[in-house]
Design an enzyme around this catalytic site. Structure first.
Site, PDB file in Angstrom:
ATOM      1  CG  HIS A 105      -1.982  -1.036   1.185  1.00 26.69           C
ATOM      2  ND1 HIS A 105      -3.314  -0.734   1.036  1.00 26.69           N
ATOM      3  CD2 HIS A 105      -1.910  -2.392   1.230  1.00 26.69           C
ATOM      4  CE1 HIS A 105      -4.020  -1.846   1.013  1.00 26.69           C
ATOM      5  NE2 HIS A 105      -3.197  -2.860   1.131  1.00 26.69           N
ATOM      6  CG  ASP A 131       0.390   8.979   1.220  1.00 32.75           C
ATOM      7  OD1 ASP A 131       0.401   7.757   1.468  1.00 32.75           O
ATOM      8  OD2 ASP A 131      -0.296   9.800   1.842  1.00 32.75           O
TER       9      ASP A 131
END
Ligand code: F6P
Length: 471
Positions: A155, A363
């Site tokens: 992720h 991110d």
């Protein structure tokens, strides 16, 4: 389809209250749709040596969780996962604190997970492992003789080999990913970084552009940008904006515009840099003083790790500095809150905000950005200000894309967002919303699982085509 087994460090057991973290938000709806087993850490640290797996069932999901022993929690979670892998995978070599002891704890917990998981496994289960805590899990299962289809999805970002190779023992850890059948990434850049690592460091033969041979198996590499439940979240936001909670927040602003930021307290999220940007904005655009309030919701996270405590202090100081310098008796420029809020509360706040500030330094994806877009009123939407270093920037290209290291530039973007004409806001929102409807959460899980284990009719037709070709 065979039974789906999800394995992740955190398990989204229902009724545990609001918890930050995109992983649980993404997995739960996917698993709800397919049904299956979700295995991982209970979130508890046991005083003595933990023994048994706890099983709970709700709807069509069975939750199987194990506690961690104190040393395991320290070395695996606080140590190797979050003080070595987390900073390095977020391109922060300067923050990595490597010890061989923590690496030992990391490998040990992966063995421990494999040992408990295998008791629950059926030979035809399809196993989908999530995130950087569990890179060696497939190897641990293969060593125990399991031949199931096993996929891995990370992720968070996956940096280039030039950064990864600074990780001591990377040559033992990263190649462990070759024991999966499918390795999935958030963006093409992450996937290409992994492919380059395999080419440079492992020298394995390529089977095609995105798959390579490892022993007698073929390992596939794929890109699966994680989505949100776009239309369902939009419906939730429409209702949520009418709730007493959101009305009360809006009432307390006395007609001022609201800017919102929602992030776990984590250095990757760029919160101190964002505070500096808001400070530049107030300094450079004095007309906005007293007319806008910036609400930053930041639940504390990983509090046992020193870098997180340091950051908490740094953000608190910055908020105090800005409010002290620019605030009035009747106006607080920054409202900074450490409490986690429910999805409903956040959905309503996003819809009520004029601008969403999502400016991580790095991110994997950032689902706040996507939820912010999903929550807007299409007739009068707020503007997303998004870091070019978030995975979401690849899809939300109609946001105001910014460099989070440039406070002046982000300050200008805040001014631009607040001053943007309605027509431009509508166009930008509609472009982003369309992309997020096309790639919503069900596509993410569906695409991953189809690539890991193609449905039987697809396998049959491919076999037929191959057989026909051979004739
Ligand atoms: O998405 C990254 C991630 O580390 C997830 O694996 C995790 O669930 C979430 O962030 C929150 O972090 P933590 O589990 O350390 O509280």
């Amino acid at each position: 389809m065979a039974r789906l087994v999800i394995v992740s460090n955190r398990v989204g057991i229902p009724d545990r209250g609001a918890r930050p973290g995109g992983l649980e938000v993404a997995i739960r709806p996917a698993l709800k749709r397919h049904g299956g087993l979700w295995f991982g850490w209970s979130g508890r640290v046991a005083e003595d040596v933990p023994q048994s797996v706890k099983i709970a069932a709700q709807d069509n999901i069975t939750y199987a969780t194990v506690d961690l022993a104190k040393d395991d929690y320290q070395e695996f979670y606080n140590g190797f996962a979050n003080r070595v892998l987390w900073p390095i995978l977020h391109y922060r070599l300067d923050l990595a604190e490597f010890t061989r002891r923590d690496l030992g704890g990391y490998v040990r917990v992966n063995q421990y997970f494999a040992g408990h998981l295998e008791k629950l496994l059926r030979p035809d289960d399809v196993i989908w492992v999530h995130d950087y805590h569990l890179m060696p899990l497939a190897k641990a299962l293969r060593d125990r003789g399991h031949h199931n289809k096993i996929g891995f999805f990370i992720h968070i970002p996956f940096p280039p080999p030039e950064i990864l190779t600074a990780l001591p023992n990377h040559d033992q850890l990263i190649p462990a990913l070759c024991h999966y059948d499918l390795v999935g990434f958030q963006t093409e850049v992450d996937a290409a970084n992994f492919a380059r690592y395999i080419a440079n460091e492992c020298g394995l033969p390529w089977a095609s552009g995105n798959s390579f041979h490892f022993g007698n198996r073929i390992v596939r590499i794929g890109t699966f940008p994680v989505g949100v439940e776009t239309e369902a979240f939009a419906r939730l936001a429409r209702r949520a904006v009418e709730t007493h909670f959101v009305r009360e927040v809006l009432g307390s602003l006395s007609g001022r515009s609201m800017i919102i930021g929602v992030d776990r307290l984590d250095y990757s999220k760029g919160i101190p840099e964002r505070m500096s940007a808001f400070e530049r904005f107030l300094a450079n655009f004095p007309d906005w003083r007293g007319k806008v309030t910036y609400l930053q919701i930041t639940p504390r996270s990983r509090t046992g790790i020193p870098e997180y405590a340091d950051m908490g202090r740094e953000v608190g100081e910055a908020v105090g500095r800005i409010n002290g310098a620019y605030g009035e008796a009747s106006w607080t420029p920054v409202r900074y809150i450490n409490k986690a809020h429910s999805r409903t509360a956040l959905a309503g706040l996003y819809r009520a905000a004029r601008a969403g500030l999502v400016t991580p330094l790095r991110d994997g994806m950032n689902l706040v950005a996507k939820e912010f877009v999903a929550a807007q009123n299409a007739e009068d939407p707020g503007v997303l200000i998004l870091s070019r270093f978030a995975g979401a920037a690849h899809e939300c290209a109609a946001a105001l894309l910014v460099n989070p290291y440039d406070p002046e530039g982000v300050g200008n973007a805040i001014n631009r967002a607040l001053s943007m004409p309605l027509e431009e806001r509508r166009q930008r929102h509609s472009a982003n919303f369309k992309v997020l409807v096309r790639n919503d959460l069900s596509h993410w899980a569906g695409r991953f699982l189809r690539m890991l284990e193609p449905p039987e009719d697809e396998i049959d037709s491919r076999t037929l085509v191959r057989a026909a070709g051979a004739r």
